[in-house]
Write an enzyme that holds these catalytic residues in place. Structure first.
Site, PDB file in Angstrom:
ATOM      1  N   ASP A 189       0.907  -1.151   0.000  1.00 42.37           N
ATOM      2  CA  ASP A 189       0.000   0.000   0.000  1.00 42.37           C
ATOM      3  C   ASP A 189       0.941   1.195   0.000  1.00 42.37           C
ATOM      4  O   ASP A 189       1.569   1.499   1.021  1.00 42.37           O
ATOM      5  CB  ASP A 189      -0.878   0.015   1.253  1.00 42.37           C
ATOM      6  CG  ASP A 189      -1.844   1.188   1.223  1.00 42.37           C
ATOM      7  OD1 ASP A 189      -1.420   2.306   0.853  1.00 42.37           O
ATOM      8  OD2 ASP A 189      -3.024   1.005   1.564  1.00 42.37           O
ATOM      9  N   HIS A 190       1.063   1.860  -1.132  1.00 39.92           N
ATOM     10  CA  HIS A 190       2.158   2.833  -1.248  1.00 39.92           C
ATOM     11  C   HIS A 190       1.991   4.022  -0.309  1.00 39.92           C
ATOM     12  O   HIS A 190       2.941   4.744  -0.046  1.00 39.92           O
ATOM     13  CB  HIS A 190       2.364   3.266  -2.707  1.00 39.92           C
ATOM     14  CG  HIS A 190       1.357   4.226  -3.237  1.00 39.92           C
ATOM     15  ND1 HIS A 190       0.121   3.843  -3.676  1.00 39.92           N
ATOM     16  CD2 HIS A 190       1.412   5.572  -3.416  1.00 39.92           C
ATOM     17  CE1 HIS A 190      -0.535   4.909  -4.104  1.00 39.92           C
ATOM     18  NE2 HIS A 190       0.221   5.974  -3.956  1.00 39.92           N
ATOM     19  N   HIS A 227      -5.807   2.822   1.332  1.00 40.35           N
ATOM     20  CA  HIS A 227      -5.004   4.010   1.678  1.00 40.35           C
ATOM     21  C   HIS A 227      -5.596   4.783   2.868  1.00 40.35           C
ATOM     22  O   HIS A 227      -4.894   5.126   3.812  1.00 40.35           O
ATOM     23  CB  HIS A 227      -4.901   4.972   0.497  1.00 40.35           C
ATOM     24  CG  HIS A 227      -4.308   4.364  -0.742  1.00 40.35           C
ATOM     25  ND1 HIS A 227      -3.349   3.391  -0.717  1.00 40.35           N
ATOM     26  CD2 HIS A 227      -4.533   4.607  -2.067  1.00 40.35           C
ATOM     27  CE1 HIS A 227      -3.010   3.054  -1.950  1.00 40.35           C
ATOM     28  NE2 HIS A 227      -3.723   3.779  -2.788  1.00 40.35           N
TER      29      HIS A 227
HETATM   30  C1  BG6 Z   1      -3.762   4.329  -6.346  1.00 35.51           C
HETATM   31  C2  BG6 Z   1      -5.156   4.350  -6.909  1.00 35.51           C
HETATM   32  O1  BG6 Z   1      -3.619   3.285  -5.423  1.00 35.51           O
HETATM   33  O2  BG6 Z   1      -3.495   5.565  -5.696  1.00 35.51           O
HETATM   34  C3  BG6 Z   1      -5.322   5.507  -7.865  1.00 35.51           C
HETATM   35  O3  BG6 Z   1      -5.406   3.133  -7.580  1.00 35.51           O
HETATM   36  C4  BG6 Z   1      -4.935   6.801  -7.204  1.00 35.51           C
HETATM   37  O4  BG6 Z   1      -6.646   5.586  -8.350  1.00 35.51           O
HETATM   38  C5  BG6 Z   1      -3.560   6.690  -6.552  1.00 35.51           C
HETATM   39  O5  BG6 Z   1      -4.924   7.816  -8.190  1.00 35.51           O
HETATM   40  C6  BG6 Z   1      -3.245   7.915  -5.731  1.00 35.51           C
HETATM   41  O6  BG6 Z   1      -1.909   7.857  -5.295  1.00 35.51           O
HETATM   42  P1  BG6 Z   1      -1.091   9.172  -4.989  1.00 35.51           P
HETATM   43  O7  BG6 Z   1       0.194   8.686  -4.444  1.00 35.51           O
HETATM   44  O8  BG6 Z   1      -0.956   9.909  -6.279  1.00 35.51           O
HETATM   45  O9  BG6 Z   1      -1.911   9.939  -3.998  1.00 35.51           O
END
Ligand code: BG6
Length: 493
Positions: free
Chosen positions: A181-182, A244
């Site tokens: 989960d980044h 997230h």
């Molecule tokens: C991803 C989703 O996990 O996270 C995307 O699948 C979303 O839909 C993205 O745009 C958002 O990541 P960040 O790091 O740009 O906030």
């Protein structure tokens, strides 16, 4: 925290190397790590793709992708980065593809050993077919370490996540699985751990006695781009909230872990998820809002509504915005509302965790009525800039004793400091075997449990679908989630 002896040489095999995620995140992150000399000499990368490309064709695609992503691609750095690559063409469902992969991985490369990381940057429905093929080809065992990185969403609901996990474990042991989960790799999220547990002045007030409510906003200005196929079958609740946003809730709400190792941190997060009050079907109308964007203007540009985006089925009922009020029934947080909202095509890209403190109990400053005094806030901004701000009152200079707001603000990364993307942190963690920022399966289960009543009600179309203009702060209906008339969404950050 690592389950082995540090970085070490390895192969990273990227499934879906020409896909959206690889293009915008994985390849640029690997390139930046390469430029920062963090990958070591013995790391080779195998790009898996469907297109019948030679290595040179892949490399020119790679260069263009890096340039478009905004990283600074010098010829020298690119030339040495390109040396790390092999390209394997083939259909993910065909055994022959895995024979080619096996042959590529078996080619002797100076300094590269048999440790292999499989990165599944592919559609969720392709996870298991790939895993089975890897097993059939004997690629999940043998000498060296074999790790597999699985992107979210892990399943579509609790039952499918459990089935997926069972199947995955037939081919890989839990120690080999890295569920990513980044958001956990984002600088501000990691900094939250430091802010909370390295400052004795913060931790004593971080609870229901002092905090009135918490707001978590993850706003995106982009629409769905070319991802209609994935997004329309997923929706914002699955795409953003189940993973997230709930991970952000856990980072705010968890108790201090016994240590920072993976087991202790994840134990504490699971306790938070288990304490989240179940969403009662009767209350869903009052505590949750879903919406779709209509046409509007984002950053000065006219953009279409969701239903007019390429690839979105006519009359789709998929939400592009979700807002929710949650409660965590434990000693620390009971009855403190946690407001969550996230959506696409909002006014700006901005992700903020904001904690509002209670009002002072007494009015001492006669010239400034209590209702004109806002409470203290602590805000942690994840993006666009990483910043922590504490909003306090101090005396307004002059003859009267009037309070005015002062903001103690730290943009805590100077321009010169290394600006790592979350994926850089997490890729390095997979290479070194540090699992503390990866998701354990019981976290996945609990998060599905939290959102499932809403998933079911929205799937049954039992609740209204609101609308908001692209470029706005979301639907008005989200204001009605407020537990008290004093609670208002912060739209200014
Ligand atoms: C991803 C989703 O996990 O996270 C995307 O699948 C979303 O839909 C993205 O745009 C958002 O990541 P960040 O790091 O740009 O906030």
């Amino acid at each position: 925290m690592t389950d082995d002896n540090g970085p070490g040489p390895c192969h990273i095999v990227i499934f879906g190397a020409t896909g959206h995620l690889a293009r915008i995140k994985l390849l640029p992150s690997l390139f930046r790590l390469h430029c920062a000399s963090r990958l070591g000499d013995g790391l080779a990368i195998v790009a898996m793709g469907r297109r019948p490309w030679s290595l040179d064709e892949w490399l020119s695609y790679l260069r263009e992708a890096l340039e478009k992503s905004g990283v600074d691609v010098t010829s020298e750095a690119y030339a040495s980065f390109a040396q790390r690559f092999e390209y394997v063409e083939g259909d993910l469902h065909e055994a022959a593809t895995y024979q080619s992969l096996f042959a590529t991985l078996s080619k002797p490369r100076p300094g590269v050993c048999e440790n292999i990381i499989f990165y599944l940057s592919i559609r969720p429905e392709d996870f298991m077919p790939v895993v089975e093929q890897l097993d059939r080809a004997g690629l999940n065992r043998g000498h060296g370490r074999h790790r597999i990185v699985v992107e979210k969403p892990f399943g579509r609901d609790l039952a499918s996540a459990e089935a997926l996990n069972r199947e995955l474990h037939q081919h890989f042991d839990e120690e080999q699985v890295f569920r990513i989960d980044h958001y956990l790799g984002k600088e501000t999220v990691q900094n939250l751990t430091v802010l909370r547990f390295a400052n004795t002045m913060i931790e004593p007030i971080w609870n229901r006695n002092y905090i009135d409510h918490v707001q978590i906003t993850v706003a995106e200005s982009d629409g769905i781009g070319s991802r209609a196929g994935y997004f329309d079958s997923s929706g914002t609740l699955r795409d953003m909230v189940q993973n997230h946003l709930l991970q952000l809730v856990a980072s705010v709400a968890m108790e201090p872990p016994a240590t920072l190792d993976a087991r202790d941190r994840r134990d504490e997060k699971v306790k938070v998820f288990r304490s989240i009050r179940s969403l009662d079907r009767q209350d869903l109308r009052e505590i949750a809002v879903r919406a779709q964007y209509a046409a509007g203007v984002v950053k000065g540009e006219q953009v279409p509504g969701y239903l007019d985006e390429d690839g979105v089925p006519d009359g789709s009922r998929t939400e592009t915005f979700a807002a929710l009020r949650l409660y965590i029934d434990n000693w620390r947080w009971r009855n403190v509302p946690f407001y969550l909202r996230t959506g696409k095509r909002l006014a700006a890209k901005s992700s903020v965790i904001a904690l509002r403190f209670r009002h002072p109990p007494q009015q001492l400053f006669h010239e400034t009525p209590l209702e004109n005094i806002d409470s203290n806030w602590i805000t942690l901004q994840l993006q666009p800039d990483e910043c922590i701000e504490i909003q306090l009152y101090a005396k307004q200079p002059g003859l009267d004793l009037r309070p005015r707001v002062v903001r103690l603000n730290t943009l805590y990364r100077d321009d010169e400091e290394a600006g790592g993307d979350a994926y850089e942190t997490l890729l390095l963690d997979v290479i070194t075997g540090d699992r503390s920022l990866f998701i354990r399966f019981d976290e996945v289960e609990e998060c599905w449990r939290v959102v499932e009543p809403l998933l079911d009600a929205w799937a049954a179309d039992d609740l209204p679908m609101a609308s908001y203009a692209a470029g706005s702060h979301g639907p008005e209906e989200a204001d009605a989630l407020a537990h008290s008339s004093e609670h208002r969404w912060r739209n200014d950050r």
